[in-house]
Design an enzyme around this catalytic site. Sequence first.
Site, PDB file in Angstrom:
ATOM      1  N   HIS A 159     -36.456   4.549   5.409  1.00  0.00           N
ATOM      2  CA  HIS A 159     -36.132   5.412   6.537  1.00  0.00           C
ATOM      3  C   HIS A 159     -36.335   6.892   6.222  1.00  0.00           C
ATOM      4  CE1 HIS A 159     -33.255   7.091   9.670  1.00  0.00           C
ATOM      5  NE2 HIS A 159     -33.948   6.225  10.386  1.00  0.00           N
ATOM      6  N   HIS A 184     -31.711  14.505  17.380  1.00  0.00           N
ATOM      7  CA  HIS A 184     -31.956  13.505  16.340  1.00  0.00           C
ATOM      8  C   HIS A 184     -31.794  14.096  14.950  1.00  0.00           C
ATOM      9  CE1 HIS A 184     -34.668  10.527  14.153  1.00  0.00           C
ATOM     10  NE2 HIS A 184     -33.824   9.736  14.790  1.00  0.00           N
ATOM     11  N   ASN A 209     -34.801  -7.454  15.560  1.00  0.00           N
ATOM     12  CA  ASN A 209     -35.911  -6.533  15.783  1.00  0.00           C
ATOM     13  C   ASN A 209     -36.747  -6.921  16.998  1.00  0.00           C
ATOM     14  OD1 ASN A 209     -35.024  -5.285  13.462  1.00  0.00           O
ATOM     15  ND2 ASN A 209     -36.874  -5.680  12.265  1.00  0.00           N
TER      16      ASN A 209
END
Length: 820
Positions: free
Chosen positions: A606, A449, A51
């Site tokens: 998510h 997306h 990350n």
Amino acid sequence: MDGRDDLSDPSLYLNRELSELAFQQRVLHEALDDRTPLLERVRFLAIFTRNMDEFFMKRVGGLKQQIEAGVTERTVDGRTPREQWEAVLEKAAPMLEQQAACYHETVRPALAEAGVEILDYENLTASERANMRTYFEESVLPTLTPLSFDPAHPFPFISNRSLSLAVLTRHHAEEEATFTRVKIPPNRPRLVPLGDDDQRYVLIEDVVRANLDLLFPSVEVVDAALFRLTRNAEVRRNQEVAEDLIDMIEEVLEQRRFGTVVRMELEADAPEQVRETLVAQLDLAEREVFDLRAPLDFRDFEQLTDLDRPELKPDPWTPVQHPRLARGQRYDAASLAGESDDDSVFEEIDRGDILLHHPYHSFTDTVQRFLDEAASDPDVLAIKAAIYRTASDSQVIQALIDAAENGKQVAVMVELKARFDEQNNLEWVRTLEEHGIHVAYGTVGLKTHTKTALVVREEGDSVRTYSHVGTGNYHSETAKGYVDLGLLTSDPDIGRDLLKVFNFFTGPALDEEFRKLLIAPVTMREQFTHFIRREAAHARAGRSARIVAKVNGLEDPDIVRELYKASQAGVDIDLFVRDICRLRPGLAGISETVDVYSVVGRFLEHSRIYYFENAGDPEYYIGSADWMTRNLDSRVEAVTPVEDPAIREQLRHVLDVMQADNRRVWEMESDGSYTQRRPDDDESLVDTQAALMREAQAASERDDVTRGMPCLTDVPDNGLLVEPATDEAAVPDDGAADGEHPAVDGGTDDAETATAALPQVLRAHREKWYEPDSATYSYAVRTPDGDRVYRKTARGAAKAIERYYEESGKAGTDPADREE
């Protein structure tokens, strides 16, 4: 509330980059937390490294580009690119030091105690050192290429995120040492086992360092130090002038290799000559050098999680079948071939919409089944899918290829600009085109997306559509570790809307009128703004008004302003924001009715869920978009309404469980800091992800359950509506004059029990709150200026009292009793 009209004040907004680092601190905490199983702590050390690498490559790289371009424009929080760059480097340094300390002082000793040893080279036995020298000479030395820097050799290129040794050598004691870079080979095991059966290892960089005399046989090895570079990945090209998008992406991939260095991790106590050489040759500022205890890269340590040591890991989890898609012999090859009596997935969707919840539900048995059946069903005419990221061995792609070979019309949108997946997607584009499938690569100026798929099926005299609208990628591997939602529906309006979206991928323009879907960049921002303003209008009119949103990021300044205005109007707002959040909750006169939470656990949260109470006529939405400027303005996104009451009830339950969580939830303070909530001594543990795993397992095992989430976890009802309310009541403006009820104050066993269950703040300060005469709000808190604020939960009322009175010393609460 006193209110503040100037919502452009920079002090009202948190910095995007610092908020991202606050999230990474919460990720690192999973490695620091002694409640986390040991090998899971190792996994989070690796996750934190990945990350932070991405943060430096993308965000810090972008800031450095702006600085070099002379950009001085300030962000909504009032910082220039240089000020942000300096702030994030200052913030990141102690975090990386904390990661190293966690490994050396806690994780490594605990691993050793459990029989998993990562040894220093000098602590090997004589026979082990001899074996390692043989291993080096035979298996490692042939892969090494020393690159010296001297008048005859230019400074070598050093690749992104590669681990290197800077070696100083000399022929004679009186001469200056020569700098040589030795790349630690990435194709050799990082953790070298010392035996065949035991769990004892030595790091390959230590093996290389200890045997440098074999690589430099005729010179003196003076010293050596590990270092690692991170390069900028923000390589941009003008799509409007690019003649071929594929060529452009390939150029971006090539140039990314040579991006500007944005960080150097250097082994602590490295020789000054090594530091000076690297800083000068790589054009680094001193603040871009991070001096750290080795090891410098924890990504490879994740291999330890493959050890057969179940006692050191979380309870295993295998995604289960969804009960609606697991009848009869369930999903197998026979049903695909038409040899089973099981109903098809399309017949099941026809009976009613299906909510999928990964990783609790199997991706293979749900989404993959949907595509596989479509590929083999003789009645299916066409399949359309949008691919943002997918697995390297994607069965989704194979299903689309099978469909084409079976005579279906197949159209696929593959987003080539999906960062760090460009190469994988390029390869899939070529594979699809080789099978005669029409592939769209992307759209100029936008990223695609949206996570959508559409099946067109002939049924009798009509043609029907079956849609999948999700929050996650068509990626079988991430579906095992990302929390995502998906809706399977035969709603014709949603199908028609998706047809418009897919036509845009191959046609000239995106339609601006949709029946049900919110589509970015054409309608979504306008619709979300409308929904927030509608709640504010309801609140001002005394009607019930509430917003609950679960998103990955809340960065868009305009959305933040709208939420501030809604809070000023009295809207009760709960935000579950995993990552970046610019909004500051709990500001007097600005965001007093806003609470912000973040859930961090073994799975990456998510999914996106949106709830608007709408004066008792609630609306639910799920989809691919966050409240980020890029999602609303620069990407093609799809968010779908959820209208089925049974599915709404499941979404409500998920939000209720998250609200009750006292293991994984972090509560955000006004200054952007977070405090992890922990259970009181007499409080049951609620872990959102563990609870939903249990629920999915129960649903898969019980024949009487048809919902994917049967809503079995016993948590408080937070008042979210599923269907329109029948007796909506207005919220009073002034306490007692409009039906104020005294606070619970004992007198009966029930009342005493209820009082004991209240947070200590409410029990200690009964005079500061009461129960209003409202069908919507359970608590009213008196503010110091004589006004009232309303809350639906005791926890919310307690937090309001803390905000109004504790900071000014008026509520003297014992810190041990504060909610965390």
